[in-house]
Design a protein around this motif. Structure first.
Motif, PDB file in Angstrom:
ATOM      1  N   PRO A 103      14.704   7.631  -0.434  1.00 16.25           N
ATOM      2  CA  PRO A 103      13.448   8.385  -0.501  1.00 16.25           C
ATOM      3  C   PRO A 103      12.490   7.877  -1.583  1.00 16.25           C
ATOM      4  CG  PRO A 103      15.247   9.898  -0.127  1.00 16.25           C
ATOM      5  CD  PRO A 103      15.866   8.543  -0.335  1.00 16.25           C
ATOM      6  N   VAL A 104      13.038   7.446  -2.730  1.00 19.93           N
ATOM      7  CA  VAL A 104      12.173   6.873  -3.768  1.00 19.93           C
ATOM      8  C   VAL A 104      11.539   5.583  -3.270  1.00 19.93           C
ATOM      9  CG1 VAL A 104      12.181   5.758  -6.031  1.00 19.93           C
ATOM     10  CG2 VAL A 104      13.336   7.947  -5.728  1.00 19.93           C
ATOM     11  N   TYR A 105      12.349   4.702  -2.677  1.00 16.98           N
ATOM     12  CA  TYR A 105      11.811   3.442  -2.157  1.00 16.98           C
ATOM     13  C   TYR A 105      10.752   3.694  -1.086  1.00 16.98           C
ATOM     14  CZ  TYR A 105      15.867   1.146  -4.373  1.00 16.98           C
ATOM     15  OH  TYR A 105      16.807   0.683  -5.263  1.00 16.98           O
ATOM     16  N   VAL A 106      11.047   4.601  -0.168  1.00 17.91           N
ATOM     17  CA  VAL A 106      10.105   4.884   0.915  1.00 17.91           C
ATOM     18  C   VAL A 106       8.828   5.522   0.378  1.00 17.91           C
ATOM     19  CG1 VAL A 106       9.754   6.256   3.006  1.00 17.91           C
ATOM     20  CG2 VAL A 106      11.900   5.031   2.678  1.00 17.91           C
ATOM     21  N   SER A 107       8.951   6.315  -0.665  1.00 17.40           N
ATOM     22  CA  SER A 107       7.758   6.930  -1.262  1.00 17.40           C
ATOM     23  C   SER A 107       6.803   5.860  -1.772  1.00 17.40           C
ATOM     24  CB  SER A 107       8.160   7.873  -2.395  1.00 17.40           C
ATOM     25  OG  SER A 107       8.915   8.964  -1.903  1.00 17.40           O
ATOM     26  N   TYR A 108       7.357   4.799  -2.360  1.00 16.64           N
ATOM     27  CA  TYR A 108       6.496   3.695  -2.810  1.00 16.64           C
ATOM     28  C   TYR A 108       5.884   2.962  -1.621  1.00 16.64           C
ATOM     29  CZ  TYR A 108       7.566   4.078  -7.775  1.00 16.64           C
ATOM     30  OH  TYR A 108       7.655   4.518  -9.076  1.00 16.64           O
ATOM     31  N   VAL A 109       6.659   2.780  -0.545  1.00 18.17           N
ATOM     32  CA  VAL A 109       6.112   2.162   0.661  1.00 18.17           C
ATOM     33  C   VAL A 109       4.966   3.012   1.209  1.00 18.17           C
ATOM     34  CG1 VAL A 109       6.609   1.550   3.063  1.00 18.17           C
ATOM     35  CG2 VAL A 109       8.241   0.974   1.272  1.00 18.17           C
ATOM     36  N   ALA A 110       5.165   4.335   1.232  1.00 18.60           N
ATOM     37  CA  ALA A 110       4.129   5.232   1.733  1.00 18.60           C
ATOM     38  C   ALA A 110       2.875   5.169   0.864  1.00 18.60           C
ATOM     39  CB  ALA A 110       4.667   6.660   1.784  1.00 18.60           C
ATOM     40  N   ALA A 111       3.067   5.116  -0.464  1.00 19.45           N
ATOM     41  CA  ALA A 111       1.908   5.007  -1.356  1.00 19.45           C
ATOM     42  C   ALA A 111       1.153   3.712  -1.090  1.00 19.45           C
ATOM     43  CB  ALA A 111       2.371   5.079  -2.812  1.00 19.45           C
ATOM     44  N   ALA A 112       1.897   2.619  -0.900  1.00 14.01           N
ATOM     45  CA  ALA A 112       1.258   1.339  -0.580  1.00 14.01           C
ATOM     46  C   ALA A 112       0.523   1.419   0.750  1.00 14.01           C
ATOM     47  CB  ALA A 112       2.313   0.230  -0.536  1.00 14.01           C
ATOM     48  N   PHE A 113       1.110   2.129   1.721  1.00 16.43           N
ATOM     49  CA  PHE A 113       0.474   2.276   3.034  1.00 16.43           C
ATOM     50  C   PHE A 113      -0.833   3.055   2.924  1.00 16.43           C
ATOM     51  CE2 PHE A 113       0.138   4.924   6.951  1.00 16.43           C
ATOM     52  CZ  PHE A 113      -0.201   3.907   7.829  1.00 16.43           C
ATOM     53  N   VAL A 114      -0.821   4.140   2.155  1.00 20.28           N
ATOM     54  CA  VAL A 114      -2.030   4.949   2.006  1.00 20.28           C
ATOM     55  C   VAL A 114      -3.124   4.152   1.302  1.00 20.28           C
ATOM     56  CG1 VAL A 114      -2.999   6.991   0.891  1.00 20.28           C
ATOM     57  CG2 VAL A 114      -0.796   7.143   2.062  1.00 20.28           C
ATOM     58  N   VAL A 115      -2.778   3.518   0.195  1.00 18.37           N
ATOM     59  CA  VAL A 115      -3.772   2.737  -0.549  1.00 18.37           C
ATOM     60  C   VAL A 115      -4.233   1.535   0.275  1.00 18.37           C
ATOM     61  CG1 VAL A 115      -4.152   1.345  -2.618  1.00 18.37           C
ATOM     62  CG2 VAL A 115      -2.874   3.488  -2.775  1.00 18.37           C
ATOM     63  N   GLY A 116      -3.275   0.857   0.919  1.00 20.42           N
ATOM     64  CA  GLY A 116      -3.633  -0.301   1.726  1.00 20.42           C
ATOM     65  C   GLY A 116      -4.545   0.059   2.878  1.00 20.42           C
ATOM     66  N   SER A 117      -4.298   1.202   3.526  1.00 17.25           N
ATOM     67  CA  SER A 117      -5.156   1.600   4.647  1.00 17.25           C
ATOM     68  C   SER A 117      -6.569   1.916   4.169  1.00 17.25           C
ATOM     69  CB  SER A 117      -4.547   2.803   5.362  1.00 17.25           C
ATOM     70  OG  SER A 117      -4.489   3.936   4.503  1.00 17.25           O
ATOM     71  N   LEU A 118      -6.694   2.467   2.967  1.00 18.67           N
ATOM     72  CA  LEU A 118      -8.030   2.718   2.430  1.00 18.67           C
ATOM     73  C   LEU A 118      -8.762   1.408   2.164  1.00 18.67           C
ATOM     74  CD1 LEU A 118      -7.351   5.652  -0.068  1.00 18.67           C
ATOM     75  CD2 LEU A 118      -8.523   5.781   2.137  1.00 18.67           C
ATOM     76  N   LEU A 119      -8.040   0.409   1.664  1.00 17.19           N
ATOM     77  CA  LEU A 119      -8.666  -0.887   1.409  1.00 17.19           C
ATOM     78  C   LEU A 119      -9.037  -1.592   2.705  1.00 17.19           C
ATOM     79  CD1 LEU A 119      -6.385  -2.182  -1.501  1.00 17.19           C
ATOM     80  CD2 LEU A 119      -8.686  -1.222  -1.670  1.00 17.19           C
ATOM     81  N   LEU A 120      -8.196  -1.415   3.738  1.00 17.74           N
ATOM     82  CA  LEU A 120      -8.484  -2.066   5.017  1.00 17.74           C
ATOM     83  C   LEU A 120      -9.606  -1.361   5.766  1.00 17.74           C
ATOM     84  CD1 LEU A 120      -4.833  -2.764   6.250  1.00 17.74           C
ATOM     85  CD2 LEU A 120      -6.485  -4.449   5.428  1.00 17.74           C
ATOM     86  N   ASP A 121      -9.611  -0.029   5.741  1.00 15.68           N
ATOM     87  CA  ASP A 121     -10.599   0.733   6.520  1.00 15.68           C
ATOM     88  C   ASP A 121     -11.934   0.875   5.804  1.00 15.68           C
ATOM     89  OD1 ASP A 121      -8.481   1.017   8.247  1.00 15.68           O
ATOM     90  OD2 ASP A 121      -8.055   3.099   7.685  1.00 15.68           O
ATOM     91  N   ARG A 122     -11.910   0.897   4.476  1.00 13.99           N
ATOM     92  CA  ARG A 122     -13.108   1.087   3.653  1.00 13.99           C
ATOM     93  C   ARG A 122     -13.959   2.277   4.135  1.00 13.99           C
ATOM     94  NH1 ARG A 122     -13.605  -2.980   0.140  1.00 13.99           N
ATOM     95  NH2 ARG A 122     -12.532  -4.946   0.587  1.00 13.99           N
ATOM     96  N   PRO A 123     -13.359   3.479   4.197  1.00 10.27           N
ATOM     97  CA  PRO A 123     -14.144   4.649   4.602  1.00 10.27           C
ATOM     98  C   PRO A 123     -15.092   5.070   3.482  1.00 10.27           C
ATOM     99  CG  PRO A 123     -11.975   5.335   3.900  1.00 10.27           C
ATOM    100  CD  PRO A 123     -11.979   3.828   3.841  1.00 10.27           C
ATOM    101  N   ASP A 124     -16.055   5.926   3.808  1.00 14.30           N
ATOM    102  CA  ASP A 124     -16.936   6.420   2.746  1.00 14.30           C
ATOM    103  C   ASP A 124     -16.148   7.338   1.814  1.00 14.30           C
ATOM    104  OD1 ASP A 124     -17.008   9.210   3.706  1.00 14.30           O
ATOM    105  OD2 ASP A 124     -18.216   8.415   5.348  1.00 14.30           O
TER     106      ASP A 124
END
Length: 682
Positions: free
Chosen positions: A90-111
């Protein structure tokens, strides 16, 4: 667990790519990968990671602005990961999830408004999920403070990492042995854990994950993101062998866990997602030539690495020269899988129209399933996985001799210990509690450190041989009247060597056809009762108490007798005042629970309880609360005034109650979230 892993990842990849066939491939690749096979015995690890794709699926829905439904899915999935019983993945996956959330914001560049909404709902999902799991997580956090995981440890962090050479198993799963086929077995000869170091996720999965780097269309950056996470997880699996692994020692949470090899499970997840992107992207290009070129090039690189591996490993050179079965499976099988993939790609390359990618996808699924099936039924032996979940009813209930022993121990309040821990089929630590067998010992990383250290327990809960021998008093102090030991081995030899203390009372055999399942039951003549009184306190530093119990000698060389004195630090038993005369004291249990006693004493005395010290314990004397102290390294002590008294011992699980309250409130919040999701954005 593998089924749940596969179905959850199917949902995630189909959501990410919109391609059902790619999702089917990814589901098989993850759920039946080598890291899952190698950790089959660590079911709590697999139960935790099984919910990881569903958690990411919920976050993806939030990313698509389906905030409430996404949070409603992500929250229970996050909770179920933590409720599985082991926090590492769960700790490892939590870091993966954080990377996914931040990465999706960088890829999508929403307002900024959308970005804040996404982050807020992701945080809400995690918060509600953590609250749902609080009934387990909060007591676990408290317990961690008393376990060996209370402090970060470099040796723990680097222990049982994957040796870098064994990353060769990504392409050559049988290179280090660990397989069998009708007697032509080749034993494991790698370093460290055996199956847990198996990185194989199917050669087709690796090839597609490589292809994902060149995935055409709008998903290229996302495919690269998941492929990059997979590479990072592989790097972390080798521990301190790379500067990256050393750096991650300082990332919060990582240094509290051992076995970096479990990063292979995260790597399998990420590579399966990347492969799904690649398969979905093949519809936009001519898939045959691309995959054929990648397959042949990866095969050549893999063979070159294997040649170097064979050159520097004498055992491999010998096997190649003398063992045809090794040549067939260690080299022939991966070559055959690569050539099969290339051949399929070449054949499909001649097919025109939109049917080609679909036909290629179906055939690649067939190749993957055949590949992983061969690995499953040859590692570690033929047919093992067919019977893994088939637990006979007779193994789920105590044997008749254990039932009789249970009745005896419940009457006296004494305990039994399985000296070889989880290897003892008669007294498995996870079954003695539901069987109501009073037992000492146990296993797990969150064992009370002082108790585990006193018994010198290994990971499976096996006690050191010296604990069975005089002058060690740990078993006596914790009312261990019986010890169950294998007939053959050092533990049995140690028990037989002290006939004055240990008496053989019975012989047992778990499996009539297995001579290795023969055990002997010994009775300990020196075991103390569950509670007794002493009239003297020996003040001693905390770090010295365990050594005194091991040697029965005080630091000044005088003998330590637990029936006459108790070991306590200068801050314990603060209300104790020494008396000139030894008290005459009696302790009589009330009922069969051994939590209530009647005591009489001619002067002030110390009542010692044969229980492990923990903050949940509470005591009362004649109905009034009384302070408990830690004595004898890790036991309970209570100062009693002279006279007759009624003493009660109870548990007050405050952290559990707090966790239960948080879980109840979070459940209400989640139900409100689900109701609103159905009303607004499903």
């Amino acid at each position: 667990s593998s089924d749940v892993c596969s179905s959850d990842l199917f949902l995630l990849v189909r959501r990410l790519t919109g391609a059902s066939l790619a999702a089917v491939f990814s589901g098989f690749a993850f759920g039946f990968a080598g890291p899952m096979l190698g950790n089959m015995g660590h079911f709590n690890q697999l139960h935790a990671v099984a919910w990881a794709p569903l958690f990411l699926y919920g976050l993806q829905r939030i990313r698509e602005d389906r905030y409430r439904s996404g949070a409603a899915v992500a929250a229970p999935a996050f909770a179920l990961m933590w409720l599985a019983g082991h926090p590492q993945l769960p700790v490892y996956v939590s870091y993966v999830a954080a990377a996914f959330v931040v990465g999706s914001l960088l890829l999508d560049r929403p307002d900024s408004t959308v970005a804040r909404a996404r982050l807020g709902w992701c945080a809400a999902a995690v918060g509600v999920g953590a609250g749902l799991a609080a009934i387990s997580v909060i007591p676990t956090i408290e317990l961690t403070q008393y376990s060996s995981r209370a402090e970060a440890s470099w040796d723990l962090y680097t222990g049982r990492a994957v040796p870098p050479w064994q990353m060769l198993s990504l392409l050559f799963p049988f290179a280090f042995g660990l397989w069998a086929d009708h007697g032509r077995s080749v034993g494991y000869f790698g370093d460290g854990a055996a199956g847990e170091n198996l990185a194989y996720v199917g050669q087709v999965t690796v090839l597609l994950a490589v292809c994902s780097w060149w995935t055409p269309g709008p998903n290229r950056r996302e495919a690269r993101f998941w492929a990059g996470l997979g590479v990072l997880a592989l790097v972390l699996a080798v521990g301190a062998a790379t500067p990256v692994g050393t750096l991650f020692y300082y990332v919060p949470g990582f240094a509290r866990f051992r076995m970096p090899s479990r990063h292979l499970i995260v790597a399998a997840l990420c590579m399966a997602v990347a492969a799904g992107y690649a398969m979905a992207g093949l519809a936009d290009v001519r898939p045959g030539p691309v995959l054929r070129r990648v397959a042949l090039r990866v095969l050549l690189v893999g063979l070159a690495v294997f040649v170097v591996f064979a050159w520097v490993t004498p055992r491999v050179a010998t096997l190649l020269a003398q063992n045809r079965a090794y040549v067939a499976w260690a080299v022939g099988w991966p070559v055959a899988m690569a050539l099969a993939t290339a051949l399929v790609a070449a054949i499909i390359g001649g097919v025109r129209g939109t049917v080609a990618p679909r036909l290629l996808g179906v055939l690649l699924v067939v190749v993957l399933v055949g590949d992983l099936t061969a690995v499953h039924y040859r590692v570690p032996g033929p047919g093992v996985r067919l019977i893994y979940a088939d637990v006979p009813q007779s193994d789920a209930v105590p044997k008749p001799r254990i039932v009789a022993l249970r009745a005896d121990l419940q009457r006296t309040g004494e305990r039994v210990i399985a000296v070889d821990g989880t290897h003892d089929p008669f007294l498995l630590p996870n079954l003695t509690r539901p069987w109501h067998v009073p037992a000492a010992g146990g296993s797990g990383p969150l064992g009370i450190q002082r108790y585990v250290g006193l018994f010198a327990m290994g990971g499976p809960g096996d006690v050191a041989v010296d604990v069975l021998r005089a002058p060690h008093q740990a078993l006596d102090l914790f009312a261990v009247r019986y010890a169950l030991a294998p007939e053959q081995g050092s533990h049995g030899d140690a028990l037989r060597a002290e006939p004055g203390r240990w008496t053989l009372v019975d012989r047992l055999q778990f499996d009539p056809d297995d001579p290795d399942s023969r055990y002997e039951l010994y009775r300990n003549a020196s075991a103390r009762p569950r509670a007794w009184c002493v009239g003297r306190v020996a003040r001693i530093a905390d770090e010295q108490a365990a050594e005194v119990i091991r040697t029965s000698k005080m630091p000044d060389g005088t003998a330590f007798d637990a029936s006459e004195a108790v070991l306590a630090s200068t801050t314990a038993l603060a209300d104790w005042t020494a008396t000139a005369h030894e008290p005459a004291c009696t302790v009589q249990p009330v009922g069969t629970q051994h939590t209530a006693y009647r005591t009489t004493s001619t002067s002030q005395s110390i009542l010692v309880f044969s229980e492990v010290f923990y903050p949940w314990w509470r005591a009362s004397v004649d109905g009034a609360p009384a302070p408990l102290s830690r004595v004898n390294a890790t036991m309970l002590g209570l100062s009693l005034p002279a006279g007759a008294h009624s003493v009660r011992l109870s548990l007050r699980p405050t952290s559990l109650w707090i966790g239960a309250a948080c879980t109840a409130l979070s459940a209400i919040a989640w139900l409100a979230m689900v109701t609103e999701a159905f009303r607004r954005d499903t």
